[in-house]
Each structure stands twice: as C-alpha cells, then as structure tokens.
Design a protein around this motif. Sequence first.
Motif, mmCIF file in Angstrom:
data_model
loop_
_atom_site.group_PDB
_atom_site.id
_atom_site.type_symbol
_atom_site.label_atom_id
_atom_site.label_comp_id
_atom_site.label_asym_id
_atom_site.label_seq_id
_atom_site.Cartn_x
_atom_site.Cartn_y
_atom_site.Cartn_z
ATOM 1 N N GLU A 1 0.994 -1.786 -0.270
ATOM 2 C CA GLU A 1 -0.135 0.186 0.013
ATOM 3 C C GLU A 1 1.045 0.897 -0.230
ATOM 4 N N ALA A 2 1.891 1.011 0.085
ATOM 5 C CA ALA A 2 2.951 2.087 0.416
ATOM 6 C C ALA A 2 4.405 2.647 -0.957
ATOM 7 N N LYS A 3 4.245 3.847 -1.479
ATOM 8 C CA LYS A 3 5.515 3.680 -1.868
ATOM 9 C C LYS A 3 6.296 4.086 -1.818
ATOM 10 N N PHE A 4 6.693 4.902 -0.346
ATOM 11 C CA PHE A 4 8.482 5.092 -0.264
ATOM 12 C C PHE A 4 7.849 4.859 1.203
ATOM 13 N N HIS A 5 9.206 3.773 0.696
ATOM 14 C CA HIS A 5 9.605 2.785 1.744
ATOM 15 C C HIS A 5 10.553 3.208 3.062
ATOM 16 N N ILE A 6 11.192 3.514 3.892
ATOM 17 C CA ILE A 6 11.809 3.370 4.781
ATOM 18 C C ILE A 6 12.360 2.152 5.672
ATOM 19 N N VAL A 7 13.411 1.716 5.293
ATOM 20 C CA VAL A 7 13.927 0.348 5.871
ATOM 21 C C VAL A 7 15.427 1.393 7.289
ATOM 22 N N ALA A 8 15.225 0.859 9.072
ATOM 23 C CA ALA A 8 15.738 0.648 9.808
ATOM 24 C C ALA A 8 15.571 -0.041 10.302
ATOM 25 N N VAL A 9 16.600 -1.631 10.249
ATOM 26 C CA VAL A 9 16.806 -2.677 10.344
ATOM 27 C C VAL A 9 17.835 -2.267 11.775
ATOM 28 N N PRO A 10 18.457 -3.306 13.015
ATOM 29 C CA PRO A 10 19.590 -3.289 13.273
ATOM 30 C C PRO A 10 20.591 -3.507 12.334
ATOM 31 N N THR A 11 22.199 -3.543 12.470
ATOM 32 C CA THR A 11 22.772 -4.202 11.644
ATOM 33 C C THR A 11 24.130 -4.250 12.521
ATOM 34 N N PRO A 12 23.820 -5.390 13.298
ATOM 35 C CA PRO A 12 24.827 -5.418 14.369
ATOM 36 C C PRO A 12 26.129 -6.416 13.791
ATOM 37 N N ILE A 13 27.000 -7.039 14.541
ATOM 38 C CA ILE A 13 28.231 -7.749 14.086
ATOM 39 C C ILE A 13 28.275 -9.543 14.807
ATOM 40 N N ASN A 14 29.045 -9.903 13.870
ATOM 41 C CA ASN A 14 29.078 -11.659 14.660
ATOM 42 C C ASN A 14 29.857 -11.480 15.121
ATOM 43 N N ASP A 15 30.288 -12.896 16.189
ATOM 44 C CA ASP A 15 31.141 -12.759 17.202
ATOM 45 C C ASP A 15 32.886 -12.927 16.779
ATOM 46 N N ASP A 16 32.729 -12.947 16.271
ATOM 47 C CA ASP A 16 34.169 -12.827 14.298
ATOM 48 C C ASP A 16 34.107 -11.111 14.316
ATOM 49 N N HIS A 17 33.571 -10.265 14.959
ATOM 50 C CA HIS A 17 33.489 -9.127 14.516
ATOM 51 C C HIS A 17 33.358 -8.627 12.820
ATOM 52 N N THR A 18 32.928 -8.986 11.939
ATOM 53 C CA THR A 18 32.601 -9.201 11.079
ATOM 54 C C THR A 18 30.657 -8.320 11.169
ATOM 55 N N PRO A 19 30.841 -7.425 9.988
ATOM 56 C CA PRO A 19 28.569 -7.413 9.777
ATOM 57 C C PRO A 19 27.824 -8.648 9.446
#
Length: 460
Positions: free
Chosen positions: A80-98
């Motif tokens: 139903e929307a045409k303008f989407h804003i994505v605001a989800v977490p971007t954590p890191i793994n145990d080895d500090h990689t994204p």
Amino acid sequence: MGLYEKIVNREEKISLVGLGYVGMPIAVAFAKKVDVIGFDVIKQKIELYQKGLDPTKEVGNEVIKNTTVEFTSDEASLREAKFHIVAVPTPINDDHTPDLIPLESASRTLGKNLTKGSIVVFESTVYPGVTEDICVPILEKESGLECGIDFKVGYSPERINPGDKVHRLETIIKVVAGQDEETLDTVAKVYELVVEAGVHKADSIKVAEAAKVIENSQRDINIAFMNELSIIFNKMGIDTKAVLEAAGTKWNFLNFSPGLVGGHCIGVDPYYLTYKAEQIGYHSQIILSGRKINDDMGKYIAESTIKKMIKVNKQINGAKVAIFGITFKENTPDVRNTKVVDVIKELEEYGVEVKVVDPIAEKEDLWREYRINPCKVEDIKEIDAVIFAVPHDEFKAIRLEDVKMMFDPMGYANSEAMDEVAATSERNIALDRKDCVLMDLKGVFNRKEAEDAGFAYWRL
C-alpha cells in the motif's frame, strides 16, 4: 504529480520497515504529516504498539496511543506504500564481521511487496556500497523489477540518539542521498516534512553511507583515548575526572569521558568500516586500536574491582557484588551489546556472585540475550562491593549512606527505616564500616565525600 506531492496529499503512503528505537520514532514523526504504515516482523512488539504501549520509551505511551501509524506485522500491507524507509539493526558477528542478515531479510520482505514507482530509503548503518551492491540486487530479485527504471533507492543514515530528549529526529540535520538527482530531490523533500533542522544532500549514496559510519568511529576513538588515559592515571594515582575537568577549561578541548562503549552504534559501526577496508587491502591501525581498548574495558573494570576487594581483605571466591545499571547507556531500556555484561562475566570467572539492579532495562530482552534477571534495589544486602555502571536518573536519589547499608545484613531496604529513628548503635556500626568497595564508573558520587565516608572508592 510526483511521489512527494502524492504523499503530502495522502494519495500514497510511507512505510517504516523495522520499528525499534530508530524506526518507531520516525514512523510517529511522519504520521503527524502523512499516512504511515509501521511494519515489524516481531508480532509481540506490534501488539504492544497497538495497545498504546512504548517498550522503547523513546516517545512514550501517550504518543503511541494517539498516533495514526498503522502498526502491522502483515508484510502484504507494504504494497500500500510507495515510499519505504528501512530501519533495521546492523549488528556484528562474534568475529566482529558485519551481520547483514537483518538487512538482507528486510530487503527480501520488502522486495516481495515492492510496486512500480516506489522509492526505498535505507537508514541502517552500513559500510559504503551495501545499499547498491547488496540490498538492490535482493530487491530486484524478489520483486522482478529493475532498479533505476521500476523503482529507485536512496540512503539517509539514522542519527537518533536513544534516551536523548534534546537531539531528536526533528532537531538533527538529516543527511540524504539518492541514486539520481530526481530521487535525491524527492527523498530530501519527504524528510523535510519532519526534520526541522533541514537536510544535507550528499553527493552519492556511498558518501552518505561513509559519513554515518565515520561519525561513530570518531566518537569511539575519542572515548578509547579517554579510557587509555584513565588506565594510565589510575596507575599513577591521579584522578582522571579531575584531570579532564582541568583540561576542559580550554576552549577547544573535546568533551569526552571514559566508560564502557556498547550499544548498536558506537561499539559496532567501526567494525563495518574496518571490514570494508580489509576487503580493499588496507588494515586499520587507529580504528582497530581504539576498538581493542574499548572492548577490553569490561575486563579492566572487573579486575580493578577484584583488586579493591583484596585490598580491604575480602574473600573473592563466593563474594557478592551488586551492579547498578546494565543497559548500554543511561536512561534507555536498550540492552543490545551492553558491555556491562563483560564486567559480569569476568567477575563470575573469579567465583563472584553478581546481582543486577536496573529498573528501566527491557527485562525480556535481558533474559533472552543474557539470561539475566534483575533484582530490586530493596533486595541488595550483605554485599562485598557495588558497581555503579550506568548513571540512570533513577539512581540519583541514592545516597552514600544508602550504599553503605547495602553492605549490612539488613540491607538497603532497612536504610529509610533507620533514618526515622535516632542514630542507633546498629546504624552507626553499618555506617562506620571501612571495607565497603564502591566502583563509581562514571563519577556519580563525590569522590572526597565517599572516601571520607570510609568507602574504598574507585572510578574511571
């Protein structure tokens, strides 16, 4: 008529994908001006919002109760929307990689429900290139649409500071970027609906991504410097806070202080930048050095606590330590990537029993992520040391004499009752103790008063 005009005229809607500490305030802000769909995959969270409850404490129950945001966990509503804003977490793994799983998952969900003529704006903190190189291909694959022709993308890094009631979405200049001039213009106009401070148009999506990731990297490095100074000055017997107060009288001295660096931003974002740097053949020196210092602070604080306890002849194995505050920062219930947990784990390695007091921490998240159940301050008694780790406003009413009573068998709960009685020998015995270890990480209490009261006092 362009997309912006249709949104303003309520002919088209905005969607927020991800309704956490960042996405929810954005959804609420836009809902004051236009029609908004708030989507999150966590049904329990949606149910709380629908009941008018704000688990994040970012805007408050009253605001949630009265907002016009259409809260839903039904992904089909995104169509139903045409303008989407994505605001989800971007954590890191145990080895500090994204760890891009949440972002990739959100892109897949949105892609399945994307329609022609849409604009997708990502707010999640990433290294330069993620939006165009990772998210766009997912959107194209899932939607069957072509980016640049059937839909457009933009990037506008979140700058919301959880728990900060001054620096909010509306009062912070918003960096915006688009894949072309037309998209950039639309993205800028849409955000200008709610951002009173205005927008800054970045040259490209990669520039905007880089701008965000270095903001927190810069703070991380500065805090690491303060933490290193704290370690040095403690070895020299010099009070770090006093040094910083003196140095701070110069007009251009940067106002940073030592402490635990956790959360979903400062303790994470630098690793995104260094990960990308490694991919292109450069090994970070300053950024990773700062990260190592900050990552090791939990261990350093725990060891300093043990040393203080030994100095006052405490038996370490089986000792009890109370920790006040476990969220990643003051006055927010967010426990993601809190470094207080590092202190707890290290103390437990010494055989210490740790009790946590935090009246505002999100209890379900605390249990799910760390298997920790906080106790009430009234339950604290007969401890061997107390660590004030997070300076919540709720803790400011606690006095030094109250802290002293926590070391007594009767405990803190007996403190107020004893206040109502004339000074008794029982109270005097408790207050005259000289073996009370007070680890005041952020300097909440006055050092001289604490030492005069007989505390074995320590702070960063």
